[in-house]
Scaffold this motif. Structure first.
Motif, PDB file in Angstrom:
ATOM      1  N   VAL A   9       0.873  -1.177   0.000  1.00 31.84           N
ATOM      2  CA  VAL A   9       0.000   0.000   0.000  1.00 31.84           C
ATOM      3  C   VAL A   9       0.908   1.224   0.000  1.00 31.84           C
ATOM      4  O   VAL A   9       1.808   1.347   0.847  1.00 31.84           O
ATOM      5  CB  VAL A   9      -0.943   0.010   1.206  1.00 31.84           C
ATOM      6  N   THR A  10       0.686   2.126  -0.930  1.00 32.44           N
ATOM      7  CA  THR A  10       1.560   3.286  -1.096  1.00 32.44           C
ATOM      8  C   THR A  10       0.709   4.544  -1.262  1.00 32.44           C
ATOM      9  O   THR A  10      -0.529   4.500  -1.260  1.00 32.44           O
ATOM     10  CB  THR A  10       2.461   3.119  -2.328  1.00 32.44           C
ATOM     11  N   CYS A  11       1.398   5.658  -1.431  1.00 30.39           N
ATOM     12  CA  CYS A  11       0.751   6.914  -1.817  1.00 30.39           C
ATOM     13  C   CYS A  11       1.320   7.299  -3.175  1.00 30.39           C
ATOM     14  O   CYS A  11       2.525   7.569  -3.293  1.00 30.39           O
ATOM     15  CB  CYS A  11       1.018   8.008  -0.788  1.00 30.39           C
ATOM     16  N   TYR A  12       0.458   7.311  -4.200  1.00 29.49           N
ATOM     17  CA  TYR A  12       0.888   7.474  -5.578  1.00 29.49           C
ATOM     18  C   TYR A  12       0.559   8.887  -6.054  1.00 29.49           C
ATOM     19  O   TYR A  12      -0.553   9.391  -5.855  1.00 29.49           O
ATOM     20  CB  TYR A  12       0.193   6.427  -6.452  1.00 29.49           C
ATOM     21  N   SER A  13       1.532   9.506  -6.702  1.00 30.02           N
ATOM     22  CA  SER A  13       1.381  10.917  -7.062  1.00 30.02           C
ATOM     23  C   SER A  13       0.663  11.146  -8.386  1.00 30.02           C
ATOM     24  O   SER A  13       0.575  12.279  -8.846  1.00 30.02           O
ATOM     25  CB  SER A  13       2.762  11.593  -7.135  1.00 30.02           C
ATOM     26  N   TYR A  14       0.154  10.109  -8.987  1.00 28.19           N
ATOM     27  CA  TYR A  14      -0.528  10.231 -10.279  1.00 28.19           C
ATOM     28  C   TYR A  14      -1.879   9.539 -10.213  1.00 28.19           C
ATOM     29  O   TYR A  14      -2.101   8.633  -9.412  1.00 28.19           O
ATOM     30  CB  TYR A  14       0.323   9.624 -11.401  1.00 28.19           C
ATOM     31  N   LYS A  15      -2.758   9.974 -11.108  1.00 28.38           N
ATOM     32  CA  LYS A  15      -4.062   9.334 -11.207  1.00 28.38           C
ATOM     33  C   LYS A  15      -3.913   7.946 -11.803  1.00 28.38           C
ATOM     34  O   LYS A  15      -3.206   7.760 -12.788  1.00 28.38           O
ATOM     35  CB  LYS A  15      -4.997  10.189 -12.069  1.00 28.38           C
ATOM     36  N   ASP A  16      -4.616   6.987 -11.205  1.00 27.08           N
ATOM     37  CA  ASP A  16      -4.465   5.601 -11.635  1.00 27.08           C
ATOM     38  C   ASP A  16      -5.692   4.834 -11.170  1.00 27.08           C
ATOM     39  O   ASP A  16      -6.303   5.182 -10.135  1.00 27.08           O
ATOM     40  CB  ASP A  16      -3.188   4.998 -11.037  1.00 27.08           C
ATOM     41  N   VAL A  17      -6.034   3.777 -11.908  1.00 27.01           N
ATOM     42  CA  VAL A  17      -7.207   2.980 -11.521  1.00 27.01           C
ATOM     43  C   VAL A  17      -6.978   2.244 -10.210  1.00 27.01           C
ATOM     44  O   VAL A  17      -7.935   1.858  -9.531  1.00 27.01           O
ATOM     45  CB  VAL A  17      -7.570   1.969 -12.631  1.00 27.01           C
ATOM     46  N   ASN A  18      -5.727   2.056  -9.825  1.00 25.13           N
ATOM     47  CA  ASN A  18      -5.435   1.379  -8.555  1.00 25.13           C
ATOM     48  C   ASN A  18      -5.596   2.297  -7.352  1.00 25.13           C
ATOM     49  O   ASN A  18      -5.300   1.889  -6.221  1.00 25.13           O
ATOM     50  CB  ASN A  18      -4.006   0.815  -8.582  1.00 25.13           C
ATOM     51  N   ASN A  19      -6.070   3.522  -7.583  1.00 30.90           N
ATOM     52  CA  ASN A  19      -6.341   4.442  -6.474  1.00 30.90           C
ATOM     53  C   ASN A  19      -7.746   4.275  -5.905  1.00 30.90           C
ATOM     54  O   ASN A  19      -8.082   4.930  -4.926  1.00 30.90           O
ATOM     55  CB  ASN A  19      -6.166   5.896  -6.928  1.00 30.90           C
ATOM     56  N   TRP A  20      -8.557   3.435  -6.519  1.00 28.78           N
ATOM     57  CA  TRP A  20      -9.956   3.301  -6.094  1.00 28.78           C
ATOM     58  C   TRP A  20     -10.083   2.294  -4.942  1.00 28.78           C
ATOM     59  O   TRP A  20      -9.546   1.197  -4.992  1.00 28.78           O
ATOM     60  CB  TRP A  20     -10.834   2.858  -7.255  1.00 28.78           C
ATOM     61  N   TRP A  21     -10.875   2.709  -3.931  1.00 27.88           N
ATOM     62  CA  TRP A  21     -11.176   1.869  -2.780  1.00 27.88           C
ATOM     63  C   TRP A  21     -12.690   1.855  -2.570  1.00 27.88           C
ATOM     64  O   TRP A  21     -13.375   2.825  -2.887  1.00 27.88           O
ATOM     65  CB  TRP A  21     -10.484   2.384  -1.512  1.00 27.88           C
ATOM     66  N   ILE A  22     -13.181   0.750  -2.013  1.00 32.42           N
ATOM     67  CA  ILE A  22     -14.614   0.610  -1.750  1.00 32.42           C
ATOM     68  C   ILE A  22     -14.837   0.660  -0.247  1.00 32.42           C
ATOM     69  O   ILE A  22     -14.213  -0.099   0.522  1.00 32.42           O
ATOM     70  CB  ILE A  22     -15.164  -0.701  -2.328  1.00 32.42           C
ATOM     71  N   VAL A  23     -15.713   1.556   0.188  1.00 33.72           N
ATOM     72  CA  VAL A  23     -16.048   1.701   1.604  1.00 33.72           C
ATOM     73  C   VAL A  23     -17.052   0.612   1.987  1.00 33.72           C
ATOM     74  O   VAL A  23     -18.089   0.456   1.331  1.00 33.72           O
ATOM     75  CB  VAL A  23     -16.623   3.097   1.890  1.00 33.72           C
ATOM     76  N   LYS A  24     -16.749  -0.123   3.036  1.00 30.37           N
ATOM     77  CA  LYS A  24     -17.577  -1.277   3.432  1.00 30.37           C
ATOM     78  C   LYS A  24     -17.775  -1.269   4.941  1.00 30.37           C
ATOM     79  O   LYS A  24     -16.842  -1.013   5.714  1.00 30.37           O
ATOM     80  CB  LYS A  24     -16.883  -2.567   3.000  1.00 30.37           C
ATOM     81  N   LYS A  25     -19.002  -1.559   5.353  1.00 27.17           N
ATOM     82  CA  LYS A  25     -19.259  -1.767   6.770  1.00 27.17           C
ATOM     83  C   LYS A  25     -18.948  -3.232   7.111  1.00 27.17           C
ATOM     84  O   LYS A  25     -19.292  -4.132   6.333  1.00 27.17           O
ATOM     85  CB  LYS A  25     -20.704  -1.428   7.107  1.00 27.17           C
ATOM     86  N   PRO A  26     -18.318  -3.488   8.275  1.00 28.58           N
ATOM     87  CA  PRO A  26     -17.882  -4.857   8.585  1.00 28.58           C
ATOM     88  C   PRO A  26     -19.006  -5.883   8.636  1.00 28.58           C
ATOM     89  O   PRO A  26     -18.782  -7.064   8.344  1.00 28.58           O
ATOM     90  CB  PRO A  26     -17.219  -4.705   9.965  1.00 28.58           C
ATOM     91  N   ASP A  27     -20.220  -5.455   8.984  1.00 30.72           N
ATOM     92  CA  ASP A  27     -21.323  -6.410   9.146  1.00 30.72           C
ATOM     93  C   ASP A  27     -22.112  -6.630   7.861  1.00 30.72           C
ATOM     94  O   ASP A  27     -23.118  -7.338   7.871  1.00 30.72           O
ATOM     95  CB  ASP A  27     -22.264  -5.929  10.249  1.00 30.72           C
ATOM     96  N   ILE A  28     -21.696  -6.025   6.747  1.00 28.35           N
ATOM     97  CA  ILE A  28     -22.385  -6.208   5.467  1.00 28.35           C
ATOM     98  C   ILE A  28     -21.404  -6.822   4.491  1.00 28.35           C
ATOM     99  O   ILE A  28     -20.305  -6.299   4.286  1.00 28.35           O
ATOM    100  CB  ILE A  28     -22.918  -4.869   4.915  1.00 28.35           C
ATOM    101  N   GLU A  29     -21.791  -7.961   3.897  1.00 30.17           N
ATOM    102  CA  GLU A  29     -20.874  -8.671   3.020  1.00 30.17           C
ATOM    103  C   GLU A  29     -20.818  -8.077   1.615  1.00 30.17           C
ATOM    104  O   GLU A  29     -19.761  -8.036   0.999  1.00 30.17           O
ATOM    105  CB  GLU A  29     -21.286 -10.153   2.932  1.00 30.17           C
TER     106      GLU A  29
END
Length: 831
Positions: free
Chosen positions: A445-465
């Motif tokens: 896991v890094t901090c990338y200085s350019y726009k990239d598709v690997n910058n996307w993350w999905i917010v998830k609640k622990p009790d919802i699969e």
């Protein structure tokens, strides 16, 4: 005997003298003709350098007359020669001709007319028609003092030009630029917001200055129509009649009185056709100044027509078709060599290719140069285009969802200091670092200085699969526990009690991989909002400043500022730190969208197809912007408003089945409606049918050698159809193929050709009665009927004036008396 002999001798002399005179005269005639031919040839060779036309009827001032002198007796001939040498009383003696350097006479040669006169033909009738038309359009021009129909769009565009704010419109910008120029000269600053139709104008809005532009071009349209009719061989009365019909048609008046594009579009189109038709005058003077003027001005005008609206391309194609027909006629002229034909073709093709394209590109160059700030339609353009505008990034973000919920796809930007985004990729930390320390061997896991598709993350609640947005939505609040799942690898953001690679005093952050060893996942994070009072305690994109606190270690996610070695692709290190209150632990959601698919492969495809927004303004080239804008204009049609209450079909336009309500006062019953003059409208449709029927009848009868019309009249009748009939067809029938919402004003260019055809058919009817059928009484009755018809046109125009100008409050009875079912039922229902 002497007397008798003398009488016989005199009679013989009288008889013999004519024979001698005829021989001498014939010989003199031959010499005169030979001398004349020689001088004419010399004069032609000399005049070729001057590019002047020789008037053979009046002589060139040097050659002898073409007709031989009358035969006379010797006495008469001597008298005639004496008379020719001695001028008679009352006649001027011939003066010696002054020759120019080329030897041509300057006394009788005509000076060429100025090109401006050939181009504009400012005769008395044209000026009268322009003034009459202009008066009808500028009368109470500032009424109504509210937004009328598409003034909502074009007025808004003028304001955006004033503020240099980018906007997107699916039509070319020339007409809008002319409106904006008038607004700029009148001192408009663009601060007025064109929110909805009917909104009263602010006193600072120069309404009259903006409306006078289409009014001016709409007024120029009338003398243009008149000159086109005359140029096609019709009488001046027919030309004036066509202009009269256009002046007193309520629909043409409405479209050229308010801030709309049709008046500008129609003028440029018809004026370009007029220049092409005038080119026929200079058939025998190719490459002369007037010839080039007509050709170049025609190309400029038709190119400008396309730059107002894309449907102007049909007018351009009509003009090219007329030139192609004229060129085909030239091919049949044996006096024109093949080399000359090739020169004509290349010259016309070059002018009608280079000039319209140059005008088109120039209008967009001005457009893109003026609009350099982010605006309301930036989301239509690509991220790179938006980033080339000032404030483009903020404009893009403002169009995305605000509240972060379970299932949100987000990019987390390091808020302060170096710009970079939380990033992960399918590469692992090394088992051992260079200093001998071991790692978790988890995904980096890094901090990338350019726009990239690997910058996307999905917010998830622990009790919802599921990783999709639920219904109802589960918004994330301050203090909530979440997990962040990497979009492409589906691995959760994790932290362990393992020293970080470059900052060993901090904990390593990784994307968790289950190796079935004694290192369970620790992927829960607590959301800590730094400004919850601004968002009512909810996590918002862009606005919310957030710290992510690792639940197990109570340390904050941090940008360390250090760079990883080659195995980390020189990207920046991400760690957790016990010192929570520091700027490098602050993050914000920059890009945000909702996850719609639970399927992993579909979700990955969606992320891969997503377009990353550049982090700073890019300097795209003009050609890159132009290419993208053209693509978007062709494939993003904003004008397609389905189910509009005033939408109509092309077949409805022929009979004026439905008009359009342009403006209805909020305080009274004053109204503006786009409704044509029903007398002209139906007469024009009848003229179309009549011309088609007559053409078929004439053609069939000519095939059977029954020539009802003289050759000249037949050619003129065909020319009318070639210009007006085909002009109507190419501007009308394409709308049957258009998959979009149509309104009556789309019919206006075709309608003008129908008006011209109507005037031509009125004259043709009179010519049939007076000239070909030899029925003067019927011709007078016919003219009387035409007079009554014109009176009815004026009456209908006057009757619908209140709803054309919007100058009068209408009573319910007046509304009902003016109504025809389809249009006014909608109006009354709306009220």
């Amino acid at each position: 005997m002497d007397a008798a002999t003398a009488g016989v001798r005199n009679r013989k002399n009288k008889v013999a003298s004519p024979k001698i005179d005829k021989k001498q005269q014939q010989h003199g005639e031959n010499e005169t003709e030979e001398h004349s031919d020689t001088l004419i040839k010399k004069s032609i060779e000399q005049l070729k350098h001057l590019n002047e036309k020789i008037n053979r009827d009046s002589g060139d001032g040097e050659s002898a007359p073409d007709t031989p002198p009358p035969e006379t007796a010797p006495d008469d001939a001597s008298t005639a020669s004496t008379d020719s040498s001695t001028p008679k009383k009352g006649t001027s003696s011939p003066k010696p001709q002054k020759k120019s350097k080329t030897g041509a006479s300057t006394a009788t040669a005509k000076a060429p007319p100025p090109p401006l006169e050939l181009s504009l033909r400012l005769d008395g009738m044209s000026i009268t028609l322009f003034l009459l038309s202009f008066v009808t359009r500028v009368w109470k021009l500032d009424t109504p003092k509210g937004i009328v129909f598409d003034e909502l769009h074009y007025g808004k565009y003028a304001g955006l030009y004033m503020q240099n704010t980018f906007f997107f419109d699916s039509q070319p910008p020339l007409g809008k630029q002319l409106i904006a120029l008038a607004a700029y000269l009148a001192g408009f600053d663009g601060s007025f917001k064109f929110d909805r139709i009917g909104t009263p104008y602010d006193p600072l809005v120069p309404v009259s200055a903006m409306r006078v532009v289409p009014a001016f071009f709409g007024s120029l349209l009338m003398p243009t129509i008149y000159n086109i009719m005359v140029e096609l061989g019709l009488s001046h009365y027919a030309g004036a009649l066509a202009a009269f019909l256009a002046i007193f048609d309520n629909a043409v008046l409405a479209q050229s009185r308010y801030i709309l594009m049709e008046g500008i579009l129609m003028f440029f189109g018809l004026f370009g056709l007029l220049c092409i038709l005038k080119l026929r005058r200079f058939y025998h003077q190719p490459y002369s100044l007037p010839w080039f003027c007509c050709l170049i001005v025609g190309a400029i005008s038709l190119g400008a027509c396309v730059c107002v609206r894309y449907f102007g391309i049909f007018t351009l194609l009509l003009g090219v078709g007329i030139m192609a027909r004229d060129f085909w006629e030239m091919v049949g002229d044996r006096k024109v060599t093949e080399r000359q034909l090739l020169g004509h073709f290349l010259t016309r093709a070059a002018i009608f290719t280079i000039i319209p394209i140059t005008i088109y590109i120039s209008t967009f160059y001005v457009h893109l140069s003026l609009l350099y700030k982010a605006g309301p339609n930036d989301n239509i353009m690509t991220s790179a285009f938006q980033a080339s505008l000032e404030g483009g990034l903020a404009s893009i973000i403002s169009n995305q969802p605000v509240t972060v919920v379970h299932g949100s796809q987000v990019t987390l930007r390091h808020t302060h200091g170096r710009t970079c985004w939380l990033h992960s990729h399918d590469a692992l930390y090394p088992v051992k670092y260079q200093d001998g320390r071991g790692s978790s061997h988890q995904q980096q896991v890094t901090c990338y200085s350019y726009k990239d598709v690997n910058n996307w993350w999905i917010v998830k609640k622990p009790d919802i699969e599921e990783l999709v947005v639920t219904e109802p939505q589960e918004p994330i609040k301050n203090g909530d526990i979440i997990q962040l799942v990497h979009g492409l690898t589906s691995r959760a953001l994790n932290a362990h009690d393992v020293a970080a690679a470059v900052s060993p005093h901090n904990q390593e952050v990784a994307a968790y991989i289950d190796y079935n060893v004694s290192m369970p996942a620790q992927s829960d994070w607590r959301v800590e909002l730094l400004n919850p009072e601004h968002t009512n305690g909810y996590w918002h994109a862009v606005e919310s400043l957030v710290r992510l606190i690792h639940l197990n270690s109570s340390q904050a996610l941090k940008f360390s500022g250090r760079q990883l070695p080659d195995w980390g692709f020189r990207q920046h290190e991400i760690v957790t730190d016990k010192i929570i209150d520091q700027e490098d632990t602050i993050w914000n959601v920059e890009e945000h969208r909702y996850t719609r698919s639970d399927d992993k492969k579909e979700r990955e495809k969606e992320i891969l197809r997503s377009e990353m927004i550049p982090m700073e303004r890019k300097n795209l080239t003009f050609w890159s912007k132009l290419y993208e804008l053209q693509y978007k204009m062709l494939f993003n049609n904003q004008e397609n408003v389905a189910g509009h209450m005033y939408a109509s079909e092309p077949l409805d336009w022929l009979t004026l089945k439905r008009g359009v309500a342009y403006w209805i006062s909020a305080n009274s019953n004053a109204q503006v409606h786009f409704i044509g003059n029903i007398v002209i409208w139906l007469s024009g449709t009848l003229a179309l049918v009549s011309y088609t029927g007559l053409f078929i009848v004439y053609l069939l009868r000519r095939q059977r050698a029954c020539y009802d019309l003289p050759e000249g009249a037949w050619n003129k009748f065909c020319t009318i159809g070639e210009v007006f009939g085909i002009g109507f067809a190419v501007h009308y029938f394409p709308y049957f193929l258009v998959d979009r919402t149509l309104f009556l004003h789309h019919y206006m260019p075709a309608y003008l050709f129908k008006l011209c055809l109507l005037a031509a058919m009125v004259e043709h009817g009179h010519d049939l009665l007076a000239g070909y059928l030899k029925a003067p009484r019927l011709a007078k009755i016919y003219l009387g009927g035409v007079g009554l018809w014109l009176a009815s046109i004026l009456y209908v125009f006057w009757y619908f004036t209140p709803i054309t100008y919007g100058i009068q409050d209408l009573t319910p009875d007046q509304v009902m008396s003016m109504a025809w079912r389809d249009t006014w039922d909608l109006i009354i229902h709306k009220q």
